[in-house]
Design a protein around this motif. Structure first.
Motif, short mmCIF file in Angstrom:
data_model
loop_
_atom_site.label_atom_id
_atom_site.label_comp_id
_atom_site.label_asym_id
_atom_site.label_seq_id
_atom_site.Cartn_x
_atom_site.Cartn_y
_atom_site.Cartn_z
N GLY A 175 62.13 -27.07 1.25
CA GLY A 175 61.99 -25.79 1.95
C GLY A 175 62.19 -25.85 3.44
N GLY A 176 62.41 -27.04 4.00
CA GLY A 176 62.61 -27.15 5.44
C GLY A 176 63.75 -26.28 5.92
N PRO A 177 63.52 -25.44 6.94
CA PRO A 177 64.56 -24.50 7.40
C PRO A 177 65.56 -25.16 8.34
CG PRO A 177 62.57 -24.22 8.71
CD PRO A 177 62.26 -25.30 7.69
N PHE A 178 66.17 -26.23 7.88
CA PHE A 178 67.05 -27.02 8.73
C PHE A 178 68.48 -27.00 8.18
CE2 PHE A 178 62.96 -29.39 8.22
CZ PHE A 178 62.35 -28.87 9.34
N GLY A 179 69.39 -27.55 9.00
CA GLY A 179 70.76 -27.73 8.57
C GLY A 179 70.99 -29.15 8.10
N ALA A 180 72.05 -29.32 7.32
CA ALA A 180 72.39 -30.66 6.83
C ALA A 180 73.35 -31.38 7.77
CB ALA A 180 73.02 -30.54 5.45
N VAL B 103 53.61 -21.30 4.83
CA VAL B 103 53.03 -19.98 5.14
C VAL B 103 54.14 -19.00 5.51
CG1 VAL B 103 51.53 -18.73 6.73
CG2 VAL B 103 50.82 -20.96 5.84
N GLY B 104 55.09 -19.45 6.33
CA GLY B 104 56.20 -18.57 6.67
C GLY B 104 57.01 -18.18 5.45
N GLY B 105 57.16 -19.11 4.51
CA GLY B 105 57.92 -18.83 3.30
C GLY B 105 57.25 -17.79 2.42
N LEU B 106 55.91 -17.68 2.49
CA LEU B 106 55.22 -16.64 1.72
C LEU B 106 55.62 -15.25 2.19
CD1 LEU B 106 51.51 -17.81 1.23
CD2 LEU B 106 53.28 -17.50 -0.50
N PHE B 107 55.74 -15.09 3.51
CA PHE B 107 56.08 -13.78 4.07
C PHE B 107 57.59 -13.56 4.11
CE2 PHE B 107 51.95 -14.88 5.82
CZ PHE B 107 51.22 -13.72 5.60
N PHE B 108 58.36 -14.64 4.23
CA PHE B 108 59.81 -14.51 4.32
C PHE B 108 60.44 -15.65 3.53
CE2 PHE B 108 63.86 -15.07 6.81
CZ PHE B 108 64.44 -13.88 6.40
N PRO B 109 60.53 -15.52 2.22
CA PRO B 109 61.05 -16.60 1.38
C PRO B 109 62.48 -17.03 1.74
CG PRO B 109 59.97 -14.93 0.04
CD PRO B 109 60.08 -14.37 1.41
N ARG B 110 63.27 -16.10 2.26
CA ARG B 110 64.65 -16.44 2.59
C ARG B 110 64.76 -17.32 3.84
NH1 ARG B 110 68.87 -11.63 1.56
NH2 ARG B 110 70.22 -13.43 1.94
N GLY B 111 63.63 -17.58 4.46
CA GLY B 111 63.62 -18.50 5.59
C GLY B 111 63.54 -19.96 5.16
N LEU B 112 63.32 -20.20 3.87
CA LEU B 112 63.24 -21.56 3.35
C LEU B 112 64.63 -22.14 3.13
CD1 LEU B 112 60.42 -20.97 0.68
CD2 LEU B 112 60.14 -22.11 2.90
N GLY B 113 64.77 -23.43 3.34
CA GLY B 113 66.03 -24.11 3.06
C GLY B 113 67.08 -23.88 4.14
N VAL B 114 68.29 -24.36 3.85
CA VAL B 114 69.38 -24.27 4.83
C VAL B 114 69.71 -22.81 5.14
CG1 VAL B 114 71.80 -24.82 5.27
CG2 VAL B 114 70.35 -26.47 4.10
#
Length: 536
Positions: free
Chosen positions: A130-135, A286-297
């Motif tokens: 779920g890390g909101p990072f790039g590869a 916690v951020g992913g609960l409110f904004f799931p599309r913020g998870l992952g790349v």
């Protein structure tokens, strides 16, 4: 009498470039394989963490059926990354690109073999959980590690080893985004610290090799589709793009400071840094609960922004939730890249501008593209890379002129208000200063005969010494001889007569260096100006 032409060349490249170019083909192949492997590993990790299945199909964590248990997943991923960094190598922490720069400048382009394995694995875990990072950062570091490892098996100089490291890094980026030209420019603007055929040619060959193979393994570009906008060449779009670019320069500076503010916050924790990624994972969960599309790349988010149909909720979620998730988690020292999140945030700013202007969908996509390029130019300090990257990932050639205006405006703002980019700031915090300005060595612009001292007898009767410089050489070449041999003075020989004609000292070299300083500091109005020696 007609003088003999100088033997000096425009370039210092030699036949060794053929060897490096041949090796670069192999490095390009290896880096592409690793890029494909990392992308598959991220997909596998995402499926394992969020769907409890073994699959390499590309999925988003946002569709996971875990519900509130999704909060735990990033914490678990952060814990695994922290353990790998603690008992494997702490070099896997961070963006990836600063570590590549550090290896180039401070460790003779030598990368620990463990990095080639631990960096992609840790990045796959961090992003897959779920890390909101790039590869791209981990791939650049991994590709660079492969290039360095291959070079370490060869009898090469530090400069040649650097070239092969950067060749691997450029190939990794080319394979990831289908941007072979932008990858070459990124190497020049950020990694090579020079513009020479001896390094650019092998890097370009590796990048082109990766771009070619990517078509067969990951598909051809463009990575994102943008609707065609008619009239993008009009002056109004260029002016608007320049204004938006300047705004994105301020946003880029703010994002950098926010990320490092979180890093400072973690530095004050009375816990070993091994636990920090897990704590950063709490913010992700916690951020992913409110904004799931913020998870992952979040490449799907970028694609939606560039199609021009992104809803306002997605745009605001990216600007608020995604920004905080990214800055807090990356500040914890986990493994992940900065490029994809910054592109997404910049695209969201541009899309928001389109929404506020009530622009049609194709215009909103255009402004999202302008924002994306501007963010890249400002935050990384690579305007040329940003322009070409934005064009290569979208094939939206009509946006060239507005993109140029926007990226240059953003670059201007950040270069004025930010002492360092988001990448070089990390090196500064480790006690190293890195200049990003490249120019011709001032001693290359001054010939030996222009600053040498001439003895009273002209020196014609002196025998030729072991070390000397010709009068028509540049003072840089003479300075290198003096530095290598530990000389404070160097005799000068007339190339035509092969007789000693003068002497070069350290004072003479400083005088030559002072000429360049005068060119930058002395202000004159030349219209109607007559130099003193020509006055009447």
């Amino acid at each position: 009498m007609r003088s003999e032409p100088s033997i000096l060349r425009d370039f210092t490249v030699d036949k060794r470039v053929w060897l490096l170019s041949g090796v670069s083909i192999g490095i390009g192949i290896c880096a592409t394989l690793l890029a494909v492997l990392l992308i598959r590993c991220i997909a596998l990790s995402t499926n394992l963490f969020y769907y409890h299945r073994v699959s390499t199909a590309a999925v988003s964590p946002a569709g996971s059926p875990l519900g509130h248990w999704m909060v735990v997943v990033p914490v678990l991923g952060g814990l695994l990354v922290g353990l790998m960094a603690r008992f494997g190598s702490d070099k896997i922490r961070g963006h990836g690109i600063p570590e590549a720069i550090e290896a180039i400048l401070l460790r003779r382009a030598k990368v620990d073999p463990k990095i080639a394995i631990l960096k992609p694995v840790s990045a796959a875990i961090a992003i897959g959980s779920g890390g909101p990072f790039g590869a791209e950062g981990p791939i650049i570091m991994t590709g660079g590690a492969v290039g360095s490892l291959i070079a370490q098996w060869m009898h090469v100089t530090d400069a040649e080893r650097t070239t092969l490291l950067v060749a691997g890094a450029a190939a990794g980026m080319s394979a990831t985004f289908a941007t072979p030209v932008a990858a070459i420019l990124l190497a020049v603007e950020l990694l090579l610290f020079e513009w020479r055929p001896r390094s650019i040619v092998p890097v370009a060959i590796a990048s082109a090799t990766a771009g070619l193979l990517r078509v067969y393994w990951l598909g051809a570009g463009p990575l994102f589709q943008v609707p065609v906008l008619v009239g993008a060449h009009h002056a109004s779009f260029a002016i608007g793009a320049a204004i938006l670019g300047a705004l994105l320069g301020l946003v880029a500076a703010g994002m950098s400071r926010m990320m490092y503010a979180f890093e400072d916050l973690f530095e004050h924790l009375h816990l070993h840094w091994m636990w920090w990624p897990a704590i950063g994972g709490i913010a992700i969960g916690v951020g992913g609960l409110f904004f799931p599309r913020g998870l992952g790349v979040g490449y799907d988010n970028i694609a939606e922004l560039l199609r021009g149909n992104a809803p306002l909720g997605l745009i605001v979620g990216i600007l608020l939730a995604k920004s905080l998730m990214w800055a807090s988690s990356l500040g914890s020292g986990t493994s992940g890249g900065v490029l994809a999140p910054l592109l997404m945030i910049g695209g969201a700013v541009g899309a928001l501008a389109g929404h506020l202007a009530h622009a049609p969908a194709e215009a909103q996509a255009f402004w999202a593209l302008i924002g994306m390029g501007s963010m890249l130019a400002g935050s990384l300090g690579v305007p040329l890379t940003a322009i070409l990257f934005s064009l290569e990932v979208t094939h939206c050639l009509p946006a060239l002129l507005p993109l140029t205006m926007a990226c240059i405006a953003s670059y201007l703002v950040t270069s004025l208000i930010m002492p360092r980019s988001i990448l070089t700031e990390k090196l500064s915090r480790r006690g190293y200063h890195l200049t990003r300005e490249y120019g011709v060595d001032p001693l290359e612009l001054v010939l030996v005969r222009d600053v040498m001292s001439v003895p009273p007898d002209g020196g014609s009767r002196q025998p030729l010494p072991s070390f000397y410089a010709y009068d028509d050489e540049t003072t840089r070449g003479a300075a290198e001889i003096m530095a290598t041999e530990g000389l404070e003075t160097l005799l000068v020989v007339d190339r035509r007569t092969n007789q000693v004609c003068g002497e070069l000292s350290l004072k003479n070299l400083l005088h030559g260096r002072g000429r360049s300083k005068g060119r930058e500091s002395e202000r004159l109005r030349l219209f109607g100006y007559v130099p003193p020696e020509q006055g009447i």
